[in-house]
Write a protein that holds these residues in place. Structure first.
Motif, PDB file in Angstrom:
ATOM      1  N   HIS A 115       0.980  -1.306   0.139  1.00 12.29           N
ATOM      2  CA  HIS A 115       0.071   0.020   0.085  1.00 12.29           C
ATOM      3  C   HIS A 115       0.755   1.235   0.080  1.00 12.29           C
ATOM      4  O   HIS A 115       2.146   1.103   0.532  1.00 12.29           O
ATOM      5  CB  HIS A 115      -1.045  -0.046   1.257  1.00 12.29           C
ATOM      6  N   CYS A 116       0.342   2.428  -0.553  1.00 15.85           N
ATOM      7  CA  CYS A 116       1.139   3.565  -0.825  1.00 15.85           C
ATOM      8  C   CYS A 116       2.332   3.290  -1.456  1.00 15.85           C
ATOM      9  O   CYS A 116       2.581   2.412  -2.460  1.00 15.85           O
ATOM     10  CB  CYS A 116       1.313   4.222   0.584  1.00 15.85           C
ATOM     11  N   GLN A 119      -0.431   7.447  -4.529  1.00 11.80           N
ATOM     12  CA  GLN A 119       1.059   7.149  -4.410  1.00 11.80           C
ATOM     13  C   GLN A 119       1.323   5.741  -4.805  1.00 11.80           C
ATOM     14  O   GLN A 119       2.090   5.493  -5.508  1.00 11.80           O
ATOM     15  CB  GLN A 119       1.596   7.309  -3.104  1.00 11.80           C
ATOM     16  N   GLY A 120       0.218   4.891  -4.778  1.00  9.35           N
ATOM     17  CA  GLY A 120       0.361   3.508  -5.445  1.00  9.35           C
ATOM     18  C   GLY A 120       0.369   3.637  -6.984  1.00  9.35           C
ATOM     19  O   GLY A 120       1.092   2.773  -7.609  1.00  9.35           O
ATOM     20  N   ALA A 121      -0.624   4.280  -7.536  1.00 10.54           N
ATOM     21  CA  ALA A 121      -0.775   4.246  -8.868  1.00 10.54           C
ATOM     22  C   ALA A 121       0.366   4.807  -9.701  1.00 10.54           C
ATOM     23  O   ALA A 121       0.733   4.358 -10.548  1.00 10.54           O
ATOM     24  CB  ALA A 121      -2.042   4.561  -9.163  1.00 10.54           C
ATOM     25  N   ARG A 122       0.511   5.957  -9.057  1.00 10.95           N
ATOM     26  CA  ARG A 122       1.716   7.084  -9.580  1.00 10.95           C
ATOM     27  C   ARG A 122       3.039   6.639  -9.335  1.00 10.95           C
ATOM     28  O   ARG A 122       3.756   6.551 -10.240  1.00 10.95           O
ATOM     29  CB  ARG A 122       1.544   8.481  -9.163  1.00 10.95           C
ATOM     30  N   LEU A 123       3.175   6.081  -8.100  1.00 11.52           N
ATOM     31  CA  LEU A 123       4.565   6.094  -7.725  1.00 11.52           C
ATOM     32  C   LEU A 123       5.122   4.219  -7.595  1.00 11.52           C
ATOM     33  O   LEU A 123       6.131   4.112  -8.139  1.00 11.52           O
ATOM     34  CB  LEU A 123       4.946   6.542  -6.309  1.00 11.52           C
ATOM     35  N   THR A 124       4.370   3.813  -6.684  1.00 14.97           N
ATOM     36  CA  THR A 124       4.660   2.140  -6.638  1.00 14.97           C
ATOM     37  C   THR A 124       4.675   1.560  -8.053  1.00 14.97           C
ATOM     38  O   THR A 124       5.548   0.870  -8.212  1.00 14.97           O
ATOM     39  CB  THR A 124       3.700   1.498  -5.531  1.00 14.97           C
ATOM     40  N   ALA A 125       3.577   1.882  -8.698  1.00 16.20           N
ATOM     41  CA  ALA A 125       3.530   1.166 -10.108  1.00 16.20           C
ATOM     42  C   ALA A 125       4.695   1.422 -10.845  1.00 16.20           C
ATOM     43  O   ALA A 125       5.164   0.747 -11.674  1.00 16.20           O
ATOM     44  CB  ALA A 125       2.163   1.431 -10.713  1.00 16.20           C
ATOM     45  N   PHE A 126       5.154   2.877 -10.997  1.00 16.58           N
ATOM     46  CA  PHE A 126       6.217   3.493 -11.414  1.00 16.58           C
ATOM     47  C   PHE A 126       7.433   2.386 -11.287  1.00 16.58           C
ATOM     48  O   PHE A 126       8.020   2.148 -12.205  1.00 16.58           O
ATOM     49  CB  PHE A 126       6.355   4.778 -11.261  1.00 16.58           C
ATOM     50  N   GLU A 127       7.586   2.297  -9.956  1.00 12.84           N
ATOM     51  CA  GLU A 127       8.930   1.712  -9.483  1.00 12.84           C
ATOM     52  C   GLU A 127       8.847   0.275  -9.875  1.00 12.84           C
ATOM     53  O   GLU A 127       9.973  -0.256 -10.592  1.00 12.84           O
ATOM     54  CB  GLU A 127       8.903   1.691  -7.902  1.00 12.84           C
ATOM     55  N   LEU A 128       7.618  -0.465  -9.926  1.00 15.02           N
ATOM     56  CA  LEU A 128       7.526  -1.720 -10.117  1.00 15.02           C
ATOM     57  C   LEU A 128       7.870  -2.242 -11.558  1.00 15.02           C
ATOM     58  O   LEU A 128       8.437  -3.005 -12.139  1.00 15.02           O
ATOM     59  CB  LEU A 128       6.311  -2.144  -9.635  1.00 15.02           C
ATOM     60  N   GLU A 130      -4.010   1.435  -5.410  1.00 17.29           N
ATOM     61  CA  GLU A 130      -3.842   2.893  -5.905  1.00 17.29           C
ATOM     62  C   GLU A 130      -3.414   3.801  -4.755  1.00 17.29           C
ATOM     63  O   GLU A 130      -2.862   4.889  -5.036  1.00 17.29           O
ATOM     64  CB  GLU A 130      -5.202   2.878  -6.680  1.00 17.29           C
ATOM     65  N   THR A 131      -4.046   3.571  -3.754  1.00 17.13           N
ATOM     66  CA  THR A 131      -3.952   4.550  -2.527  1.00 17.13           C
ATOM     67  C   THR A 131      -4.431   5.901  -2.815  1.00 17.13           C
ATOM     68  O   THR A 131      -3.822   6.792  -2.880  1.00 17.13           O
ATOM     69  CB  THR A 131      -2.306   4.785  -2.040  1.00 17.13           C
ATOM     70  N   ARG A 132      -5.651   5.999  -3.025  1.00 18.38           N
ATOM     71  CA  ARG A 132      -6.474   7.248  -2.912  1.00 18.38           C
ATOM     72  C   ARG A 132      -6.476   7.861  -1.625  1.00 18.38           C
ATOM     73  O   ARG A 132      -6.188   7.050  -0.379  1.00 18.38           O
ATOM     74  CB  ARG A 132      -8.032   6.808  -3.378  1.00 18.38           C
ATOM     75  N   PRO A 133      -6.511   9.182  -1.503  1.00 17.26           N
ATOM     76  CA  PRO A 133      -6.781  10.413  -2.642  1.00 17.26           C
ATOM     77  C   PRO A 133      -5.504  10.484  -3.170  1.00 17.26           C
ATOM     78  O   PRO A 133      -5.655  11.355  -4.519  1.00 17.26           O
ATOM     79  CB  PRO A 133      -7.445  11.368  -1.895  1.00 17.26           C
ATOM     80  N   TYR A 134      -4.376  10.662  -3.087  1.00 16.55           N
ATOM     81  CA  TYR A 134      -3.242  11.111  -3.690  1.00 16.55           C
ATOM     82  C   TYR A 134      -2.658   9.983  -4.623  1.00 16.55           C
ATOM     83  O   TYR A 134      -1.518  10.293  -5.085  1.00 16.55           O
ATOM     84  CB  TYR A 134      -1.903  11.349  -2.343  1.00 16.55           C
ATOM     85  N   THR A 167       0.543  -6.175 -10.398  1.00 15.27           N
ATOM     86  CA  THR A 167      -0.798  -5.468 -10.764  1.00 15.27           C
ATOM     87  C   THR A 167      -1.102  -4.450 -10.083  1.00 15.27           C
ATOM     88  O   THR A 167      -0.887  -4.554  -8.559  1.00 15.27           O
ATOM     89  CB  THR A 167      -1.682  -6.730 -10.828  1.00 15.27           C
ATOM     90  N   LEU A 168      -1.888  -3.525 -10.445  1.00 14.24           N
ATOM     91  CA  LEU A 168      -2.207  -2.327  -9.682  1.00 14.24           C
ATOM     92  C   LEU A 168      -3.924  -2.633  -9.446  1.00 14.24           C
ATOM     93  O   LEU A 168      -4.364  -3.019 -10.316  1.00 14.24           O
ATOM     94  CB  LEU A 168      -2.173  -1.199 -10.536  1.00 14.24           C
ATOM     95  N   ILE A 169      -4.588  -2.458  -8.264  1.00  9.37           N
ATOM     96  CA  ILE A 169      -5.559  -2.600  -7.907  1.00  9.37           C
ATOM     97  C   ILE A 169      -6.255  -1.300  -7.215  1.00  9.37           C
ATOM     98  O   ILE A 169      -5.382  -0.543  -6.541  1.00  9.37           O
ATOM     99  CB  ILE A 169      -6.016  -3.980  -6.899  1.00  9.37           C
ATOM    100  N   SER A 170      -7.547  -1.223  -7.146  1.00  5.72           N
ATOM    101  CA  SER A 170      -8.130   0.155  -6.405  1.00  5.72           C
ATOM    102  C   SER A 170      -8.055  -0.550  -4.737  1.00  5.72           C
ATOM    103  O   SER A 170      -8.270  -1.605  -4.790  1.00  5.72           O
ATOM    104  CB  SER A 170      -9.493   0.195  -7.031  1.00  5.72           C
ATOM    105  N   ASP A 171      -8.107   0.632  -4.117  1.00  6.22           N
ATOM    106  CA  ASP A 171      -8.275   0.323  -2.678  1.00  6.22           C
ATOM    107  C   ASP A 171      -9.456  -0.631  -2.389  1.00  6.22           C
ATOM    108  O   ASP A 171      -9.399  -1.706  -1.510  1.00  6.22           O
ATOM    109  CB  ASP A 171      -8.300   1.658  -2.025  1.00  6.22           C
ATOM    110  N   SER A 172     -10.443  -0.623  -3.262  1.00  5.52           N
ATOM    111  CA  SER A 172     -11.786  -1.036  -2.753  1.00  5.52           C
ATOM    112  C   SER A 172     -11.762  -2.603  -3.136  1.00  5.52           C
ATOM    113  O   SER A 172     -12.590  -3.571  -2.983  1.00  5.52           O
ATOM    114  CB  SER A 172     -12.973  -0.514  -3.261  1.00  5.52           C
ATOM    115  N   MET A 173     -10.750  -3.026  -3.840  1.00  3.92           N
ATOM    116  CA  MET A 173     -10.664  -4.253  -4.489  1.00  3.92           C
ATOM    117  C   MET A 173      -9.752  -5.253  -3.548  1.00  3.92           C
ATOM    118  O   MET A 173      -9.923  -6.360  -3.629  1.00  3.92           O
ATOM    119  CB  MET A 173      -9.800  -4.573  -5.553  1.00  3.92           C
TER     120      MET A 173
END
Length: 367
Positions: free
Chosen positions: A167-168, A207-216, A201-205, A224-230
């Motif tokens: 997360h994040c 960081q997971g979608a923009r940064l962790t996914a970028f690093e991975l 994804e780590t809403r609302p900012y 794989t990226l997921i929404s927080d609600s998943m």
């Protein structure tokens, strides 16, 4: 081991930070050679992650001291540094690393005062000592993170292949390099034991979608990226072997402040019998606070929730509650992974954090 991404660049008397507000679309380093620039970068989250915040605060002041044209005597230099540190600590309230850095720097300088004369030479010596200690923080953090990666990977020694949810962002972009929770994922990947990583994804900012996914993606790690609600459904459907998150503050009983959404992951992991680990350097541990009830939680501007890329997505006039962090109680945490080892649970399901740290530090001093 070469570090692929740098959130912080400190070379040739120049300090730059990677503007993480622009990722992943743009990869731009910005000058951060003054305390005012450092404060703004931390406050606006151009630089973020508890370790990176503390290091950035120290280094922006170090560069400002290097560029200081006026010569100050010993007392004036102490006053200048202490006031700047106090100001930097106002940038973000939750991450304890920033406050610890400031307190430790003050203590080091205070102890040095008795050896120096109150003149320009004494002031220069004190200034140079601060600069030296600030520069050392970079390598110490990288070394600590790699140790966290090693100890964290050992938590999954019984499995040949593992699926990890995080997360994040807790990787190179949140630290001086390598990362804490993401450092564990990197270590598992390097050992050939990581089957797959999942990032919220780590809403609302985001960081997971923009940064962790970028690093991975940058590291070519299967992810794989997921929404927080998943997350809960993911645990049920995909056979997750562990959840690994970072921490902005861990208190004496093991209660942990981390990015909002961490608490609900811990609850879901408990229900699905999935180990839940917190990865944190000892600089993120605050034994002066007994429980999570004593942690101040930063609340961010409502626009972070109502807008994405300055485009409004929420109804006009709606009220917003936007805490940046939540508190995960120790009872939901399987283990706290530090550079000194994994802090185990005690008989009441919490952690004797200070006792563990004291034992480890005494043991290391014997060798």
């Amino acid at each position: 081991m070469l570090l692929s991404l740098e959130a912080i660049r400190y070379k040739n008397n120049k300090f730059e930070i990677l503007n993480q507000l622009l990722l992943p679309q743009e990869f731009i380093y910005e000058d951060c050679s003054s305390v005012e620039q450092g404060f703004s970068a931390i406050k606006t989250m151009k630089v973020r992650g508890a370790p990176a915040i503390a290091i950035s605060a120290a280094l922006c002041l170090a560069i400002e001291l290097k560029n200081l044209k006026s010569k100050l005597n010993l007392v004036e230099t102490k006053k200048y540094i202490f006031e700047k540190l106090d100001y930097l600590c106002e940038s973000r309230p939750t991450a304890v690393n920033l406050f610890k850095m400031a307190d430790e720097m003050k203590s080091i300088l205070q102890n040095e005062l008795i050896h120096l004369e109150n003149d320009i030479a004494g002031g220069e010596s004190l200034k140079n000592l601060f600069i030296k200690k600030a520069e050392e923080l970079l390598q110490i953090d990288i070394s600590d993170n790699m140790s966290i990666g090693h100890f964290g990977a050992e938590c999954f020694a019984k499995q040949s292949q593992v699926k990890i949810l995080t997360h994040c962002n807790t990787g190179s972009l949140a630290t001086a390099g390598y990362g804490t929770a993401l450092g564990i994922i990197r270590t598992l990947h390097s050992q050939g034991k990581l089957e797959h990583a999942y990032a919220c994804e780590t809403r609302p900012y985001n960081q997971g979608a923009r940064l962790t996914a970028f690093e991975l993606v940058y590291e070519k790690i299967s992810a794989t990226l997921i929404s927080d609600s998943m997350a809960s459904f993911l645990m049920k459907e995909k056979g997750i072997h562990g959840v690994v998150v970072g921490a902005d503050r861990v208190v004496a009983n093991g209660d942990t402040a981390n990015k909002i959404g961490t608490y609900q992951l811990a609850i879901a992991a408990k229900y699905h019998n999935i180990p839940f680990y917190v990865a944190a350097p000892s600089t993120s541990i605050d034994c002066n606070k007994k429980s999570g009830k004593e942690i101040t939680i930063e609340e961010r501007p409502k626009k972070e929730l109502t807008h994405i890329n300055n485009i409004q997505i929420a109804a006009d006039g709606i009220n917003v509650w936007n805490p940046s962090f939540d508190i995960t109680p120790a009872t939901l945490i399987t283990g706290i992974v530090t550079e000194l080892g994994v802090i185990p649970k005690n008989t009441i399901g919490e952690f004797d954090v200070s006792e563990f740290l004291e034992k480890k530090k005494k043991l290391s001093s014997l060798f």
